[in-house]
Design a protein around this motif. Structure first.
Motif, short mmCIF file in Angstrom:
data_model
loop_
_atom_site.label_atom_id
_atom_site.label_comp_id
_atom_site.label_asym_id
_atom_site.label_seq_id
_atom_site.Cartn_x
_atom_site.Cartn_y
_atom_site.Cartn_z
N LEU A 161 0.82 -1.20 0.00
CA LEU A 161 0.00 0.00 0.00
C LEU A 161 0.86 1.26 0.00
N ALA A 162 1.94 1.23 0.76
CA ALA A 162 2.83 2.40 0.81
C ALA A 162 3.45 2.67 -0.55
N ALA A 163 3.76 1.61 -1.30
CA ALA A 163 4.33 1.78 -2.63
C ALA A 163 3.33 2.46 -3.56
N VAL A 164 2.06 2.05 -3.50
CA VAL A 164 1.04 2.70 -4.33
C VAL A 164 0.84 4.14 -3.89
N ASP A 165 0.87 4.38 -2.58
CA ASP A 165 0.76 5.75 -2.08
C ASP A 165 1.84 6.65 -2.69
N ARG A 166 3.08 6.14 -2.77
CA ARG A 166 4.17 6.95 -3.31
C ARG A 166 3.95 7.24 -4.79
N TRP A 167 3.47 6.23 -5.54
CA TRP A 167 3.19 6.46 -6.96
C TRP A 167 2.08 7.50 -7.11
N ALA A 168 1.05 7.40 -6.29
CA ALA A 168 -0.06 8.35 -6.36
C ALA A 168 0.41 9.77 -6.01
N ALA A 169 1.33 9.86 -5.06
CA ALA A 169 1.86 11.18 -4.70
C ALA A 169 2.64 11.79 -5.86
N LEU A 170 3.45 10.97 -6.53
CA LEU A 170 4.18 11.46 -7.72
C LEU A 170 3.19 11.90 -8.80
N GLN A 171 2.14 11.13 -8.98
CA GLN A 171 1.13 11.48 -9.97
C GLN A 171 0.49 12.84 -9.64
N ARG A 172 0.18 13.03 -8.37
CA ARG A 172 -0.47 14.26 -7.93
C ARG A 172 0.47 15.46 -8.04
N GLU A 173 1.74 15.26 -7.67
CA GLU A 173 2.67 16.38 -7.59
C GLU A 173 3.34 16.72 -8.92
N ALA A 174 3.67 15.71 -9.70
CA ALA A 174 4.45 15.98 -10.91
C ALA A 174 3.86 15.37 -12.17
#
Length: 409
Positions: free
Chosen positions: A373-386
């Motif tokens: 779940l933490a790995a998907v969270d990080r991908w989602a954060a990159l998607q949101r930010e950049a």
């Protein structure tokens, strides 16, 4: 007895990882290397009140096992029982003034609905204790005729001393076993037993209770442990890959079942790994029907909670951990689901290749769902930010989360 419909599991690029999982019997990780068909038996419900979050957490753990194996291109032969005749079921039916058969059917149907909503992959064989009785009786007779069982006032008990490997599942001492036996359906204080821990194989008919023809055993009904043994041996044979259930089943249920099977077949062990999920608490106490402190999947669904959020709430905790259900746990899961869905709704995003492998690696290492779940969270954060320029990435993430975590985005 029929199971529930299966949701489609997307095929993913690349290769899945072989599973390492914690084995209660050895106390450490074991590397499982099934053949082309992986075999798993998971103990099912006693259908007098289903499905609470403790149930859901257990079946979520073994759903992950299936998904890891499917990702390695193996087939999975999954068997689950339903203890559709037992003292708690009969007691609840009497308390509520209803027919025990109808109660069992009603709660089993509700369980199926909950499992379907949560996208739990169904067993290949879903077997009720009642329908298994014709296969149970000969096993009890064989144990008795071999001197591994004895009669006591019409009931038939298994002699734990007949199995030289008794105790190797839970690794508990005699005092702890006796205490847990008393707490979990045994009768260690009954006079006349050869060993206080000996479990019942066949209960002679009691007035006002259901019974079946047991051949030379007489009228009665089966004990708890032999039920699962008969079903597992019939459909999986000895030495299957995983015996699963909640941690409260390690003793006596899985210990006794293993001994029954090992004496019957002369083989050891019954399963290559004994895998146990942690307990879920509410207000500081383990959820249990006896305490009435239950959070039901069906109630959450009726209240409008997305089943995918319920599943994410389960996945946020390592399967072996004991944890507590709170409003915050659910709120966090709802927020995570919204975040993930927003991330995959865009036409492109950061590359997802590394994410797929990170999720595979996390789950292959003792089903570390929180790390996934933490790995998907990080991908989602990159998607949101950049954002990103990979047009296929959101679709890959969506299919991976579906295939490996059972969450539909």
């Amino acid at each position: 007895m029929h199971a529930w419909p299966a949701s489609e599991v997307p095929a993913l690029p690349g290769e899945g990882r072989d599973l390492q999982i914690h084995d209660t019997a050895t106390g450490g990780l074991v590397a499982l290397d099934p053949g082309p068909v992986a075999r798993i038996y998971v103990c099912g419900i006693t259908p007098y009140d289903a499905t609470h979050m403790g149930h859901a957490a257990t079946y979520n753990a073994f759903d992950l096992v299936q998904r890891v194996w499917l990702d390695t291109k193996r087939q999975v032969h999954y068997v689950q029982n339903v203890t559709d005749v037992d003292d708690p079921l009969l007691e609840r039916a009497e308390r509520d003034g209803v027919d025990w058969v109808g109660l069992a059917e009603q709660e089993t149907a509700l369980f199926r609905e909950d499992m379907t909503a949560l996208r739990m992959l169904p067993p290949r064989h879903y077997i009720g204790a009642v329908e298994a009785i014709p296969g149970i009786v000969p096993l009890v007779e064989r144990l008795r005729d071999a001197g591994a069982a004895y009669e006591l006032e019409g009931d038939v008990y298994f002699s734990v001393e007949s199995d030289p490997n008794f105790g190797k599942v839970s690794n508990l001492d005699a005092a702890a076993m006796r205490l847990l036996s008393a707490e979990r359906g045994g009768d260690p204080d009954r006079p006349g037993k050869k060993n206080p821990l000996d479990p019942m194989l066949w209960m002679a008919a009691r007035e006002g209770e259901p019974s079946w023809d047991g051949g030379s055993l007489g009228q009665g009904r089966p004990g708890w442990h032999i039920e699962c043994v008969a079903i597992a041996l019939d459909h999986l044979g000895m030495g299957f890959d995983v015996q699963g259930g909640g941690s409260d089943l390690a003793f006596p249920h899985h210990e006794m079942g293993a001994s029954h099977a090992q004496v019957l077949t002369g083989e050891f062990p019954m399963a290559k790994a004994y895998v146990h999920a942690g307990m879920v608490a509410l207000d500081g106490e383990k959820m249990s029907k006896s305490k009435g402190n239950l959070v039901f999947v069906s109630k959450l669904r009726r209240d409008g909670v997305d089943p995918a959020a319920i599943r994410l709430a389960l996945l946020a905790h390592h399967y072996r951990a004991d944890w507590e259900w709170t409003d915050t746990v659910l709120a966090d899961a709802v927020a995570r689901l919204e975040n993930w869905r927003a991330a995959v709704s865009r036409p492109d995003g950061p590359s997802a290749e590394a994410l797929v492998e990170e999720i595979r690696e996390a789950l292959a290492h003792d089903l570390d769902a929180p790390a996934a779940l933490a790995a998907v969270d990080r991908w989602a954060a990159l998607q949101r930010e950049a954002g990103g320029t990979d047009e296929g990435a959101p679709g890959v993430v969506s299919r991976t989360v579906d295939a490996l975590l059972g969450v539909a985005l």
